[in-house]
Each structure stands twice: as structure tokens, then as C-alpha cells.
Design a protein around this motif. Structure first.
Motif, PDB file in Angstrom:
ATOM      1  N   VAL A  70      55.045  -2.649 -77.181  1.00 51.30           N
ATOM      2  CA  VAL A  70      56.484  -2.426 -77.172  1.00 51.30           C
ATOM      3  C   VAL A  70      57.021  -2.554 -75.749  1.00 51.30           C
ATOM      4  O   VAL A  70      56.506  -1.922 -74.817  1.00 51.30           O
ATOM      5  CB  VAL A  70      56.817  -1.032 -77.747  1.00 51.30           C
ATOM      6  N   ASN A  71      58.031  -3.366 -75.581  1.00 53.57           N
ATOM      7  CA  ASN A  71      58.661  -3.571 -74.276  1.00 53.57           C
ATOM      8  C   ASN A  71      59.911  -2.705 -74.196  1.00 53.57           C
ATOM      9  O   ASN A  71      60.884  -2.929 -74.915  1.00 53.57           O
ATOM     10  CB  ASN A  71      59.020  -5.048 -74.090  1.00 53.57           C
ATOM     11  N   GLY A  79      61.947  -6.582 -80.467  1.00 50.09           N
ATOM     12  CA  GLY A  79      61.974  -5.904 -81.764  1.00 50.09           C
ATOM     13  C   GLY A  79      60.897  -4.862 -81.895  1.00 50.09           C
ATOM     14  O   GLY A  79      60.170  -4.827 -82.899  1.00 50.09           O
ATOM     15  N   LEU A  80      60.740  -3.980 -80.863  1.00 53.26           N
ATOM     16  CA  LEU A  80      59.703  -2.945 -80.855  1.00 53.26           C
ATOM     17  C   LEU A  80      58.307  -3.542 -81.001  1.00 53.26           C
ATOM     18  O   LEU A  80      57.415  -2.951 -81.607  1.00 53.26           O
ATOM     19  CB  LEU A  80      59.957  -1.921 -81.969  1.00 53.26           C
ATOM     20  N   GLY A  81      58.134  -4.738 -80.445  1.00 50.93           N
ATOM     21  CA  GLY A  81      56.832  -5.382 -80.475  1.00 50.93           C
ATOM     22  C   GLY A  81      56.578  -6.225 -81.706  1.00 50.93           C
ATOM     23  O   GLY A  81      55.593  -6.959 -81.771  1.00 50.93           O
ATOM     24  N   ILE A  82      57.465  -6.137 -82.699  1.00 48.05           N
ATOM     25  CA  ILE A  82      57.260  -6.874 -83.953  1.00 48.05           C
ATOM     26  C   ILE A  82      57.379  -8.373 -83.727  1.00 48.05           C
ATOM     27  O   ILE A  82      56.703  -9.182 -84.378  1.00 48.05           O
ATOM     28  CB  ILE A  82      58.258  -6.396 -85.024  1.00 48.05           C
ATOM     29  N   LEU A 247      50.220   4.277 -91.032  1.00 50.58           N
ATOM     30  CA  LEU A 247      51.220   3.715 -90.122  1.00 50.58           C
ATOM     31  C   LEU A 247      51.195   4.556 -88.847  1.00 50.58           C
ATOM     32  O   LEU A 247      51.257   5.790 -88.913  1.00 50.58           O
ATOM     33  CB  LEU A 247      52.608   3.747 -90.758  1.00 50.58           C
ATOM     34  N   PHE A 248      51.142   3.909 -87.665  1.00 48.41           N
ATOM     35  CA  PHE A 248      50.892   4.665 -86.444  1.00 48.41           C
ATOM     36  C   PHE A 248      51.358   3.920 -85.201  1.00 48.41           C
ATOM     37  O   PHE A 248      51.748   2.741 -85.256  1.00 48.41           O
ATOM     38  CB  PHE A 248      49.387   4.948 -86.316  1.00 48.41           C
ATOM     39  N   ILE A 249      51.311   4.620 -84.059  1.00 45.90           N
ATOM     40  CA  ILE A 249      51.448   4.000 -82.753  1.00 45.90           C
ATOM     41  C   ILE A 249      50.129   4.166 -82.019  1.00 45.90           C
ATOM     42  O   ILE A 249      49.458   5.195 -82.163  1.00 45.90           O
ATOM     43  CB  ILE A 249      52.615   4.598 -81.927  1.00 45.90           C
ATOM     44  N   GLY A 272      53.202   4.456 -70.812  1.00 46.86           N
ATOM     45  CA  GLY A 272      53.924   4.390 -72.074  1.00 46.86           C
ATOM     46  C   GLY A 272      53.741   3.075 -72.798  1.00 46.86           C
ATOM     47  O   GLY A 272      54.635   2.594 -73.478  1.00 46.86           O
ATOM     48  N   LYS A 273      52.551   2.479 -72.660  1.00 48.68           N
ATOM     49  CA  LYS A 273      52.282   1.196 -73.300  1.00 48.68           C
ATOM     50  C   LYS A 273      51.594   1.426 -74.641  1.00 48.68           C
ATOM     51  O   LYS A 273      50.464   1.916 -74.690  1.00 48.68           O
ATOM     52  CB  LYS A 273      51.419   0.318 -72.392  1.00 48.68           C
TER      53      LYS A 273
END
Length: 285
Positions: A70-71, A79-82, A247-249, A272-273
Motif C-alpha cells: 500500500v502506497n 487503490g490501496l495496493g490493489i 482477509l488480512f493485512i 508502515g509497509k
């Protein structure tokens, strides 16, 4: 070279001990103690394996997906890394006995082909005569990229061995701790070929089908430049008898454990990566 031989010997010798232990435990369980249910509902706990070993004849299909990091910087538009490059793995695992599973998976990044083995060594019992479950997990991964990416053909291979110690405290809370060793046949300096790490994971059920998950991997082996970062993941799981969706980060993207342990440079806490990911498992009995 000696380490490679030891790993290969372990992968071939361990199944024999599982067969012997299965016969012994079946006799003990029938006369003394009943086995506790597995501490977790799925064979995976976000980035790690659990003590779940599927029964004989069960085919498990697994999909692991990680979106891009996520950038969050100025002008971020991913798009939140999508929309960023993603990594994905498809795998099949099969229960050849009630305590031994074998599997094969293929991963997008580095075209990794992995062969894995999981075996139940000890099982937790309901009367606490055996308070924990002890499970072995190991895999061998092959980098299938074109030959120009390697100096020697043996550089393609990597290995992972882990002992999973898990306990189901009650219907809602489960915990595990899992020491492991990762070996890469080839790495560039200052990286090291062998990484010793320990995983700690927990599952807390909040409804009959929903649970909160946490997974943390800490590397004991350090580089002079400290390029490898610990793995951290938080998520939710929805599970039924034969299906689980997580579903996770997570700050891991390689999916294959030894690659995460050796190459991860994403700092979950300071930088925060992280990326959004999901796991899907489906059982066919």
C-alpha cells in the motif's frame, strides 16, 4: 551441502515416524484419552502453517493472494495496493493418512514450485495428558525462472523446516509457537543462506463462524545491515466445516515461508509497509 543432505534425509525419514506414531496413538486413544480438536480451523494462519492435518483421503485446494504494498505517500494512486503488482499461489494438498499430508503449489513471483509435507507427531488430548499438539511442516521450493537467472542449477533450490507447537485452550482461544529454519542454496551478500526464526500465532473466535487472527514471525539470524524485517499480520477468518476465508493485512508478500524469512524488507511497525491479502481453502472429502 551437509545441511542440504540433512534436510532431505529429514523429509524422507519423518513420514516413517508419523506412520509408527499413528498406530501407537490410535491404540492409546482408544483405551485412555480422546484427542482434542485441532487448535485451528484452517491449515494456514495467515502467513504460517497450523497444526491442522487433514484426514486420509481429503483433498485441500488453497489460493493465497497478496496485493501490492500500500502506497500512502503524496499522490498515492494504487487503490490501496490493489492496482499494484500482486503475488498469488495455487496449491493442492492431500491426506495420505490421518496424520500425514503432502502437497504441491505454484507461485507467481519467481515462478516458485513447492513440494510440502506436514505430519502430526503428537496430538493434544481432552484430558490434558498431552497438553499440546506437535506438528512438523517442511517444504522444498524450486525457482523455475529461465537459466540466465542462475550461475548454477542448484541455486534454484530452497528449503524450510518447522515444528509447530499448538494448544486449544477452549472453544474460542487457540495459540501456537513454531521455531523454524530456512535455507537458500544461493543468496547475495550480506544475506545469509540460513535463517533461524520463530512464529507466534493466535486465533480468537468471536462468533460460531468468525474469528480474529494474529501472526508474528521473528528472525533470530541478523545481517550486519539488518535488512530482514519481522513478519506481522492481522486479520479475520470466516470458516465452515470445509471452507475457510481469511482477509488480512501483512508485510509479507512472498507467500513461500523461506523467501519471506530471508528477503522481507517491509517494516510493518516503523515504515508502515503492508499489503492486503487473502487466503481461501476448500476441502473435498
Amino acid at each position: 551441502m551437509k545441511l542440504n543432505k540433512s534436510i532431505l534425509i529429514a523429509l524422507f525419514v519423518l513420514p516413517l515416524s508419523f506412520f509408527a506414531q499413528e498406530k501407537k496413538d490410535s491404540i492409546v486413544a482408544s483405551t485412555k484419552s480422546k484427542f482434542e480438536r485441532a487448535a485451528f480451523e484452517s491449515s494456514a494462519l495467515i502467513e504460517s502453517q497450523t497444526n491442522v492435518v487433514n484426514v486420509k483421503g481429503t483433498l485441500e485446494m488453497t489460493i493465497n493472494h497478496r496485493f501490492g504494498i500500500v502506497n500512502t505517500g503524496p499522490g498515492a494512486n494504487d487503490g490501496l495496493g490493489i492496482w499494484a503488482p500482486a503475488n498469488i499461489r495455487f496449491a493442492l494438498n492431500y491426506g495420505i493418512t490421518n496424520r500425514i499430508n503432502v502437497g504441491f503449489g505454484t507461485t507467481k513471483d519467481s515462478r516458485l514450485q513447492d513440494f510440502n509435507l506436514k505430519g502430526a507427531i503428537l496430538r493434544q488430548t481432552r484430558d490434558n495428558r498431552m497438553p499440546v499438539s506437535v506438528t512438523y511442516y517442511g517444504d522444498i521450493a524450486y525457482d523455475a525462472r529461465p537459466p540466465e537467472n542462475f550461475v548454477h542449477s542448484t541455486d534454484r533450490w530452497s528449503y524450510y523446516n518447522q515444528i509447530i507447537i499448538a494448544r486449544r485452550f477452549n472453544r474460542s482461544i487457540s495459540f501456537q509457537v513454531a521455531p523454524s529454519i530456512s535455507h537458500m542454496n544461493y543468496v547475495e551478500a550480506p544475506m545469509k543462506s540460513d535463517i533461524v526464526s520463530i512464529e507466534m500465532g493466535a486465533r480468537v473466535k468471536v462468533t460460531s463462524t468468525m474469528a480474529v487472527l494474529a501472526d508474528y514471525n521473528y528472525m533470530y539470524t541478523k545481517y550486519d545491515t539488518n535488512v530482514t524485517k519481522p513478519g506481522m499480520a492481522l486479520g479475520m477468518e470466516y470458516s465452515t466445516g470445509s471452507h475457510a476465508f481469511q482477509l488480512f493485512i501483512t508485510n509479507y508478500r512472498s507467500i513461500i515461508s523461506q523467501y519471506n524469512a530471508v528477503y522481507n524488507e517491509n517494516d510493518f511497525f516503523k515504515g508502515g509497509k503492508y499489503c492486503i491479502g487473502f487466503n481461501v481453502t476448500r476441502l473435498f472429502h
